[in-house]
Scaffold this active site. Structure first.
Site, PDB file in Angstrom:
ATOM      1  N   GLY A 108       2.042   6.643  -8.558  1.00  0.00           N
ATOM      2  CA  GLY A 108       3.469   6.688  -8.279  1.00  0.00           C
ATOM      3  C   GLY A 108       4.223   5.700  -9.154  1.00  0.00           C
ATOM      4  N   LYS A 130      -4.750  10.891  -6.906  1.00  0.00           N
ATOM      5  CA  LYS A 130      -5.471  11.684  -5.912  1.00  0.00           C
ATOM      6  C   LYS A 130      -5.281  13.175  -6.148  1.00  0.00           C
ATOM      7  CE  LYS A 130      -5.456  10.206  -1.579  1.00  0.00           C
ATOM      8  NZ  LYS A 130      -5.110  10.032  -0.148  1.00  0.00           N
ATOM      9  N   GLU A 189      24.403   3.704   0.922  1.00  0.00           N
ATOM     10  CA  GLU A 189      23.521   4.137   2.001  1.00  0.00           C
ATOM     11  C   GLU A 189      23.540   3.104   3.121  1.00  0.00           C
ATOM     12  OE1 GLU A 189      20.413   6.829  -0.638  1.00  0.00           O
ATOM     13  OE2 GLU A 189      19.715   4.945   0.216  1.00  0.00           O
ATOM     14  N   HIS A 195      12.548   7.865   9.184  1.00  0.00           N
ATOM     15  CA  HIS A 195      13.799   8.309   8.573  1.00  0.00           C
ATOM     16  C   HIS A 195      14.565   9.116   9.605  1.00  0.00           C
ATOM     17  CE1 HIS A 195      16.722  10.005   5.860  1.00  0.00           C
ATOM     18  NE2 HIS A 195      16.287   9.199   4.909  1.00  0.00           N
ATOM     19  N   ARG A 236      18.556   2.137   9.300  1.00  0.00           N
ATOM     20  CA  ARG A 236      17.773   3.296   9.720  1.00  0.00           C
ATOM     21  C   ARG A 236      17.168   3.141  11.110  1.00  0.00           C
ATOM     22  NH1 ARG A 236      14.677   4.867   4.038  1.00  0.00           N
ATOM     23  NH2 ARG A 236      16.482   5.844   3.063  1.00  0.00           N
ATOM     24  N   HIS A 265       8.454   7.728   7.817  1.00  0.00           N
ATOM     25  CA  HIS A 265       8.917   7.769   6.433  1.00  0.00           C
ATOM     26  C   HIS A 265       8.355   6.664   5.556  1.00  0.00           C
ATOM     27  CE1 HIS A 265      11.592   8.671   3.133  1.00  0.00           C
ATOM     28  NE2 HIS A 265      12.186   7.487   3.190  1.00  0.00           N
ATOM     29  N   ARG A 290      13.010  -1.822   6.411  1.00  0.00           N
ATOM     30  CA  ARG A 290      13.362  -1.652   5.001  1.00  0.00           C
ATOM     31  C   ARG A 290      14.780  -1.117   4.866  1.00  0.00           C
ATOM     32  NH1 ARG A 290      13.264   2.684   1.130  1.00  0.00           N
ATOM     33  NH2 ARG A 290      12.628   4.101   2.783  1.00  0.00           N
TER      34      ARG A 290
END
Length: 530
Positions: free
Chosen positions: A15, A36, A120, A236, A282, A343, A378
């Protein structure tokens, strides 16, 4: 005969964190990058919203730091937050230099161009840089192309890590399953990097791709590394609710552009829970949705962005618009049915500012690590930023110390002479389903002591069954993921039991208040938690 590969650096995970680290390493080093699946299949690729960074003169580092500390509910490490945010502009510049095409907007005086920034939850300014609603895809594809074009990076796909190799007091490589042949290979290296992502597949409902099975966290724990704050699992608030919409996230940026959360009768409810409404952090939004769904017995709630024009939606949210249209939902005319889903794993392998773990020679970057940035919750779009910042820091530390590291000693070959092929794979699928369901029911958005103890009892029994299976049959990708998920589930539960308060993402009915002083939950192998 076990196949043996030797490199200077072994990066497990492909990633944003793993790719960034590999690309920052000197061309003089031989780097193995393991994935993977094929490249561009992990969580980075599916990240929609964007990356937080201080890029506008109306914004400041101090403001971004303050917002992150507030969202983290008193548990963020200020030094980690400041280190990350101060490097945010540099990281954006590096990504742009690699070829990432972030969205631009025409400046007010028409003399130049600037990044289009959105806002956000938890952010006091517009500071989310993005590429429409495909930011992760844009980053992943560019960095993957760069890695494939690099002469010193060898990419191995369809490889699943089994366990780390430890010798002479340091990590010297890993045993890796080649999914195409079914055989376990030995990868040896002077430095090993875990960039394996989080563990949200431990829950029944998640926005994550199938590979998010906590592999790196489990392997590091088995190798003797401490983990921290695994009770903080971010749900999320808005994933698409539809029988055909597996793991499809509806970006928080929709709420940043005025999207409203509604009850089935059309009532907007978030102002009843928080003065920030839909832009509350969140954890607040997810609990509010969970509360209203349980109160009403509703299968889902709704997110309405239909006040925006179809052209605006097509420009800013093409992925969501297209996916919803495929399912018969016109988001310019009707609200989107949504539910919370697991999430992000906020805790992980305990690391320092160079991403070093407790085991010499082993680094952890990205979602598998616990840097202290996220605290108890987070803040939106800080995760991609953390990947880039800490991957570069780890790469620099590896480069500075490579000349001091001796070549790995020869590790024993993988021995599968005493195991057989399984004819009972139904055991794996059954245990997988049971694990994810009781984690959702007992270790979800709202918890109690009784639920946590039930979950601990079940995971202990499951791990006994899994260990017996692992010891008697040849390993497979499904078995390895199940083994790792069960291990990380136990660590999550033990962290949650240890935290006798409610803070951030950990909310328990038995201890609804927060303690006066925030403390990390740290687990150490071989040491019973307090």
């Amino acid at each position: 005969m076990t196949a043996v590969y030797e490199h200077d650096v072994l990066v497990i995970g492909s990633g944003a964190a793993g790719l960034t680290l590999a690309l920052h390493l000197s061309a003089d080093y031989r780097v193995a990058l393991l994935s993977k699946a094929e490249l561009n299949q992990g969580s980075t690729y599916w990240a929609q919203g964007g990356m937080a960074a201080v890029l506008h003169n109306r914004d400041t580092v101090d403001s971004h730091v303050a917002d992150t500390l507030a969202a983290g509910a008193g548990l963020c490490h200020r030094d980690a937050v400041e280190f990350t945010v101060k490097n945010s502009r540099h990281c954006v510049e590096w990504l742009v230099s690699q070829g990432v095409d972030f969205d631009l907007r025409q400046s007010a005086d028409q003399r130049g161009r600037e990044f289009h920034l959105t806002r956000e939850g938890g952010h006091s300014h517009r500071r989310i840089i993005h590429a429409a609603d495909r930011t992760g895809r844009a980053i992943s594809e560019v960095l993957s192309d760069r890695a494939m074009a690099s002469d010193n990076i060898t990419i191995y796909t369809h490889r699943t890590a089994v366990d780390l190799v430890v010798g002479d007091g340091r990590c010297q490589g890993a045993y890796i399953l080649d999914q195409t042949t079914g055989h376990v290979e030995l990868f040896q290296a002077k430095s090993v990097v875990l960039a394996t992502g989080g563990a949200s597949k431990v829950y029944l409902y998640t926005s994550n791709p199938d590979g998010a099975s906590g592999d790196g966290i489990a392997m590091a724990w088995r190798a003797g590394c401490r983990v921290a704050n695994l009770e903080f699992n971010q749900f999320h608030p808005t994933c698409l609710y539809h029988p055909e919409a597996k793991s499809f996230l509806v970006t928080e940026a929709i709420r940043g552009e005025g999207g409203r959360l509604l009850l089935p009768d059309g009532h907007r409810f978030m102002p009843d829970f928080d003065s920030r409404g839909e832009l509350a952090p969140r954890d607040v939004v997810a609990r509010a949705i969970d509360h209203e769904m349980k109160r009403l017995g509703a299968d889902c709630l709704f997110l309405d962005i239909s006040h925006q024009s179809k052209d605006f939606l097509r420009s800013h949210f093409p992925t969501i618009m297209e996916r919803c249209a495929e399912l018969g939902i016109d988001i310019s005319q009707e609200p989107i049915p949504v539910v919370p889903a697991a999430h992000y794993t906020c805790g992980g392998i305990l690391v320092d500012q160079h991403s070093r773990t407790d085991l010499s020679g082993l680094y952890a970057v990205g979602e598998s690590s616990c840097t202290g940035l996220h605290g108890a919750n987070r803040m939106a779009s800080n995760s991609l930023l953390e990947c880039i910042v800490y991957a570069e820091s780890a790469a620099n530390h590896i480069i500075e110390n490579m000349h001091r590291i001796a070549a790995p000693s020869i590790a024993p070959a993988w021995d599968e002479s005493q195991v057989t092929d399984s004819d009972e794979d139904v055991v794996i699928s059954h245990n997988w389903d049971e694990l994810r369901r009781f984690m959702w029911d007992y270790v979800g958005i709202v918890r109690t002591d009784k639920r946590l103890q039930r979950a601990l009892h079940r995971v202990d029994l499951l791990q006994t069954e899994i260990a017996d299976y692992y010891g008697n049959y040849k390993v497979s990708n499904d078995l390895l993921e199940l083994r790792n998920l069960a291990m990380v589930a136990e660590l999550m539960i033990r962290c949650a039991i240890s935290r006798q308060e409610s803070r951030g993402l950990h909310y328990t009915l038995d201890y609804p208040q927060s303690m006066p002083v925030a403390r990390d939950t740290i687990l150490q192998p071989g040491v019973s938690p307090p």
